[in-house]
Design an enzyme around this catalytic site. Structure first.
Site, PDB file in Angstrom:
ATOM      1  CG  ASP A  51      12.710   2.856  -1.468  1.00  0.00           C
ATOM      2  OD1 ASP A  51      11.833   3.538  -0.889  1.00  0.00           O
ATOM      3  OD2 ASP A  51      12.540   1.679  -1.813  1.00  0.00           O
ATOM      4  CG  ASP A  74       9.240  12.544   0.716  1.00  0.00           C
ATOM      5  OD1 ASP A  74       8.357  12.031  -0.012  1.00  0.00           O
ATOM      6  OD2 ASP A  74       8.964  13.196   1.732  1.00  0.00           O
ATOM      7  CB  VAL A  75       8.069  10.032  -4.589  1.00  0.00           C
ATOM      8  CG1 VAL A  75       9.102   8.967  -4.923  1.00  0.00           C
ATOM      9  CG2 VAL A  75       6.972   9.487  -3.690  1.00  0.00           C
ATOM     10  CG  ASN A 101       8.281  -0.020  -8.324  1.00  0.00           C
ATOM     11  OD1 ASN A 101       7.480  -0.833  -8.770  1.00  0.00           O
ATOM     12  ND2 ASN A 101       8.937  -0.207  -7.188  1.00  0.00           N
ATOM     13  CE1 TYR A 190      -1.207  -0.313  -5.086  1.00  0.00           C
ATOM     14  CE2 TYR A 190      -2.744  -1.747  -6.260  1.00  0.00           C
ATOM     15  CZ  TYR A 190      -1.453  -1.310  -6.022  1.00  0.00           C
ATOM     16  OH  TYR A 190      -0.406  -1.869  -6.723  1.00  0.00           O
ATOM     17  CE  LYS A 194      -0.136   1.497  -7.968  1.00  0.00           C
ATOM     18  NZ  LYS A 194       1.243   1.959  -8.292  1.00  0.00           N
ATOM     19  CB  VAL A 223       3.999 -10.320  -6.712  1.00  0.00           C
ATOM     20  CG1 VAL A 223       5.282 -11.127  -6.522  1.00  0.00           C
ATOM     21  CG2 VAL A 223       4.102  -9.459  -7.959  1.00  0.00           C
TER      22      VAL A 223
END
Length: 279
Positions: A51, A74-75, A101, A190, A194, A223
């Site tokens: 992360d 850092d993705v 994720n 989003y 996705k 969630v």
């Protein structure tokens, strides 16, 4: 004489075991990310909590015991991911599972401006670009850098975390309160990102199938996380099970996709949404 068919004894614990495997979870300190990490440790894996530095992944990793480490990444940065790859290989010797994720899901700090800023007509271009960077480019880079290790070793499982909103369009009515006021909209970035992840999964599954690397999507539903009562009521009414998910509800599906229990499954989208997309 009657013919009989015999099969070898089935050892379910071995089928779902990740003993000796190394799993990376990006966004590993998030609400669901933590549960992914806990499940992987429980299944026997060495777990890399990956992360951003501000999230202090090492602190959470320490709570998981000796089989977990924290790595700051850092993705969207290749050098960051390459450095992480080298550190993980040096520590564990392999990379066997990647859970993509990490993602941005728009939050608006000022409730009075949330409806205006989240509406498509005025949605900030900078926000859309940032979501594309993290949610799509980030998955691409992590898969390229960590997944290449799997391809070279001839085995591995990549799990891309998408969403029901990668499958169906957002129902904006669930964001209206009891008075009928639209407090905010599910913004366009989003669902767009996705949806892209689901088809990227298919691409990569086809590309690396002959290398023994399986690539699947896990599409969770919403969630419960102390949301406003009106939203929980609206959301729950759209699911067949009549409730939002708990953070624990995706652990079984994750271990299934990560382990040999899903050895003949690739290019698929496993939807775990309480029936949200069934009707």
């Amino acid at each position: 004489m009657e013919n009989t068919i015999t099969s070898p004894d089935l050892n379910l614990s071995q089928l779902f075991s990740l003993e000796g495997k190394t799993a990376i979870v990006t966004g590993g300190t998030g609400l669901i990310g933590k549960k992914h990490c806990e499940a992987l440790v429980a299944a026997g894996a060495n777990v890399v909590v990956a992360d951003i530095a501000q999230a202090n992944p090492q602190k959470f990793a320490e709570s998981l015991g000796d089989k977990a480490i924290g790595v700051s990444i850092d993705v969207t940065d290749e050098a960051s991911l390459e450095n992480a790859k080298q550190a993980i290989i040096a520590r564990f010797g392999s990379i066997d599972v990647l859970v993509n994720n990490a993602a941005i899901n728009d939050m608006f700090e000022n409730p009075e401006l949330a409806a205006e800023l989240s509406a498509f007509e005025k949605y900030p271009i900078a926000s859309f670009r940032k979501s594309l960077e993290v949610n799509v480019l980030g998955v691409f880079l992590c898969s390229q850098i960590f997944g290449s290790v799997m391809a070279e070793q001839g085995s591995g499982s990549i799990i891309n975390i998408a969403s029901t909103y990668g499958i169906v369009g957002p129902d904006q009515s669930i964001y209206r309160n009891e008075a009928g006021e639209q407090l905010f909209f599910k913004s366009p970035s989003y669902p767009t990102t996705k949806g892209a992840i689901i088809n990227f999964t298919r691409y990569l599954a086809a590309y690396w199938g002959n290398k023994g690397v399986r690539v699947n999507t896990l599409s969770p539903g919403g969630v419960g996380n102390a949301q406003d009562e009106y939203f929980v009521k609206n959301y729950s009414a759209k699911t067949l099970l009549g409730r939002m998910a708990t953070a624990n509800d995706y652990q079984g599906a994750l271990i299934y996709l990560a382990s040999d229990a899903s050895a003949y499954m690739t290019g698929a989208n496993l939807v775990v949404d309480g029936g949200w997309t069934a009707i």
